[in-house]
Write a protein that holds these residues in place. Structure first.
Motif, PDB file in Angstrom:
ATOM      1  N   GLU A  24       0.490  12.066  16.220  1.00  0.00           N
ATOM      2  CA  GLU A  24       1.208  10.834  15.878  1.00  0.00           C
ATOM      3  C   GLU A  24       0.811  10.407  14.462  1.00  0.00           C
ATOM      4  OE1 GLU A  24       3.237   9.132  18.161  1.00  0.00           O
ATOM      5  OE2 GLU A  24       2.943  10.865  19.465  1.00  0.00           O
ATOM      6  N   ALA A  25       1.573   9.503  13.887  1.00  0.00           N
ATOM      7  CA  ALA A  25       1.216   8.938  12.589  1.00  0.00           C
ATOM      8  C   ALA A  25      -0.072   8.125  12.743  1.00  0.00           C
ATOM      9  CB  ALA A  25       2.344   8.057  12.077  1.00  0.00           C
ATOM     10  N   VAL A  26      -0.978   8.276  11.800  1.00  0.00           N
ATOM     11  CA  VAL A  26      -2.261   7.572  11.829  1.00  0.00           C
ATOM     12  C   VAL A  26      -2.164   6.346  10.921  1.00  0.00           C
ATOM     13  CG1 VAL A  26      -4.725   7.734  11.313  1.00  0.00           C
ATOM     14  CG2 VAL A  26      -3.511   9.719  12.260  1.00  0.00           C
ATOM     15  N   PRO A  27      -2.328   5.145  11.493  1.00  0.00           N
ATOM     16  CA  PRO A  27      -2.254   3.927  10.678  1.00  0.00           C
ATOM     17  C   PRO A  27      -3.407   3.855   9.676  1.00  0.00           C
ATOM     18  CG  PRO A  27      -2.089   3.419  13.029  1.00  0.00           C
ATOM     19  CD  PRO A  27      -2.499   4.850  12.909  1.00  0.00           C
ATOM     20  N   CYS A  28      -3.143   3.272   8.544  1.00  0.00           N
ATOM     21  CA  CYS A  28      -4.163   3.086   7.516  1.00  0.00           C
ATOM     22  C   CYS A  28      -5.358   2.325   8.083  1.00  0.00           C
ATOM     23  CB  CYS A  28      -3.570   2.351   6.321  1.00  0.00           C
ATOM     24  SG  CYS A  28      -4.696   2.245   4.919  1.00  0.00           S
ATOM     25  N   ALA A  29      -5.117   1.378   8.959  1.00  0.00           N
ATOM     26  CA  ALA A  29      -6.206   0.592   9.553  1.00  0.00           C
ATOM     27  C   ALA A  29      -7.195   1.487  10.302  1.00  0.00           C
ATOM     28  CB  ALA A  29      -5.638  -0.463  10.498  1.00  0.00           C
ATOM     29  N   GLU A  30      -6.709   2.573  10.909  1.00  0.00           N
ATOM     30  CA  GLU A  30      -7.603   3.509  11.601  1.00  0.00           C
ATOM     31  C   GLU A  30      -8.481   4.256  10.605  1.00  0.00           C
ATOM     32  OE1 GLU A  30      -8.140   3.878  14.930  1.00  0.00           O
ATOM     33  OE2 GLU A  30      -6.851   2.102  15.037  1.00  0.00           O
ATOM     34  N   LEU A  31      -7.924   4.597   9.462  1.00  0.00           N
ATOM     35  CA  LEU A  31      -8.715   5.257   8.429  1.00  0.00           C
ATOM     36  C   LEU A  31      -9.796   4.315   7.911  1.00  0.00           C
ATOM     37  CD1 LEU A  31      -5.925   7.078   6.371  1.00  0.00           C
ATOM     38  CD2 LEU A  31      -7.359   8.026   8.192  1.00  0.00           C
ATOM     39  N   LEU A  32      -9.441   3.050   7.737  1.00  0.00           N
ATOM     40  CA  LEU A  32     -10.404   2.062   7.242  1.00  0.00           C
ATOM     41  C   LEU A  32     -11.560   1.859   8.229  1.00  0.00           C
ATOM     42  CD1 LEU A  32      -7.968  -0.535   5.679  1.00  0.00           C
ATOM     43  CD2 LEU A  32      -9.661   0.858   4.465  1.00  0.00           C
ATOM     44  N   LYS A  33     -11.271   1.940   9.530  1.00  0.00           N
ATOM     45  CA  LYS A  33     -12.322   1.800  10.537  1.00  0.00           C
ATOM     46  C   LYS A  33     -13.305   2.972  10.469  1.00  0.00           C
ATOM     47  CE  LYS A  33      -9.535  -0.547  14.014  1.00  0.00           C
ATOM     48  NZ  LYS A  33      -8.916  -0.392  15.351  1.00  0.00           N
ATOM     49  N   ALA A  34     -12.792   4.158  10.191  1.00  0.00           N
ATOM     50  CA  ALA A  34     -13.611   5.372  10.239  1.00  0.00           C
ATOM     51  C   ALA A  34     -14.360   5.670   8.947  1.00  0.00           C
ATOM     52  CB  ALA A  34     -12.729   6.558  10.605  1.00  0.00           C
ATOM     53  N   HIS A  35     -13.923   5.083   7.841  1.00  0.00           N
ATOM     54  CA  HIS A  35     -14.517   5.391   6.536  1.00  0.00           C
ATOM     55  C   HIS A  35     -15.016   4.108   5.885  1.00  0.00           C
ATOM     56  CE1 HIS A  35     -12.926   9.456   6.886  1.00  0.00           C
ATOM     57  NE2 HIS A  35     -11.845   8.877   7.384  1.00  0.00           N
ATOM     58  N   PRO A  36     -16.310   4.030   5.632  1.00  0.00           N
ATOM     59  CA  PRO A  36     -16.904   2.790   5.097  1.00  0.00           C
ATOM     60  C   PRO A  36     -16.679   2.619   3.590  1.00  0.00           C
ATOM     61  CG  PRO A  36     -18.600   4.440   5.368  1.00  0.00           C
ATOM     62  CD  PRO A  36     -17.313   5.049   5.897  1.00  0.00           C
ATOM     63  N   VAL A  37     -15.405   2.532   3.235  1.00  0.00           N
ATOM     64  CA  VAL A  37     -15.026   2.323   1.836  1.00  0.00           C
ATOM     65  C   VAL A  37     -13.949   1.241   1.793  1.00  0.00           C
ATOM     66  CG1 VAL A  37     -15.612   4.670   1.083  1.00  0.00           C
ATOM     67  CG2 VAL A  37     -13.314   4.188   1.915  1.00  0.00           C
ATOM     68  N   SER A  38     -13.610   0.799   0.601  1.00  0.00           N
ATOM     69  CA  SER A  38     -12.608  -0.258   0.461  1.00  0.00           C
ATOM     70  C   SER A  38     -11.201   0.270   0.745  1.00  0.00           C
ATOM     71  CB  SER A  38     -12.647  -0.830  -0.961  1.00  0.00           C
ATOM     72  OG  SER A  38     -12.169   0.143  -1.878  1.00  0.00           O
ATOM     73  N   ALA A  39     -10.303  -0.648   0.988  1.00  0.00           N
ATOM     74  CA  ALA A  39      -8.896  -0.290   1.203  1.00  0.00           C
ATOM     75  C   ALA A  39      -8.335   0.403  -0.037  1.00  0.00           C
ATOM     76  CB  ALA A  39      -8.082  -1.532   1.542  1.00  0.00           C
ATOM     77  N   ALA A  40      -8.761  -0.036  -1.212  1.00  0.00           N
ATOM     78  CA  ALA A  40      -8.284   0.587  -2.453  1.00  0.00           C
ATOM     79  C   ALA A  40      -8.736   2.043  -2.541  1.00  0.00           C
ATOM     80  CB  ALA A  40      -8.784  -0.196  -3.657  1.00  0.00           C
ATOM     81  N   THR A  41      -9.936   2.340  -2.086  1.00  0.00           N
ATOM     82  CA  THR A  41     -10.440   3.710  -2.112  1.00  0.00           C
ATOM     83  C   THR A  41      -9.671   4.591  -1.144  1.00  0.00           C
ATOM     84  OG1 THR A  41     -12.633   2.988  -2.805  1.00  0.00           O
ATOM     85  CG2 THR A  41     -12.487   5.152  -1.769  1.00  0.00           C
TER      86      THR A  41
END
Length: 98
Positions: free
Chosen positions: A38-55
């Motif tokens: 399925e498509a992975v929401p950006c919010a899921e990436l942000l939860k898994a990676h301790p970096v800023s949204a801009a990164t």
């Protein structure tokens, strides 16, 4: 699997993919996206990676530029899908060196 259906990548595309995959964080993001059908929401990436949204945005743009993912937008929200055919074509072209 038949190789007749594989894409043909230009040298520039191969270089873009190589550059995108050379970055550890981008590689990890691609692994996360590829684990889902399925498509992975950006919010899921942000939860898994301790970096800023801009990164995360920068890394996903590089993966998209390389053709490895597609961005699906709904208003201000973005989700990402893996482009498996592009990665298969890249892997196939790399095996020509063996």
């Amino acid at each position: 699997m038949s190789t007749a259906h594989l894409l043909s990548l230009t040298d520039q595309q191969v270089a873009l993919i190589s550059r995108a995959l050379a970055d550890h964080r981008r590689y990890q993001i691609l692994l996360q996206i590829s684990a889902s059908t399925e498509a992975v929401p950006c919010a899921e990436l942000l939860k898994a990676h301790p970096v800023s949204a801009a990164t995360v945005s920068h890394h996903t743009k590089e993966l998209e530029r390389a053709g490895l993912i597609t961005t699906l937008r709904e208003g201000k929200y973005a989700s990402f899908m893996m482009q498996r055919d592009v990665l298969r074509a890249y892997a196939q072209q790399l095996t020509q060196f063996c």
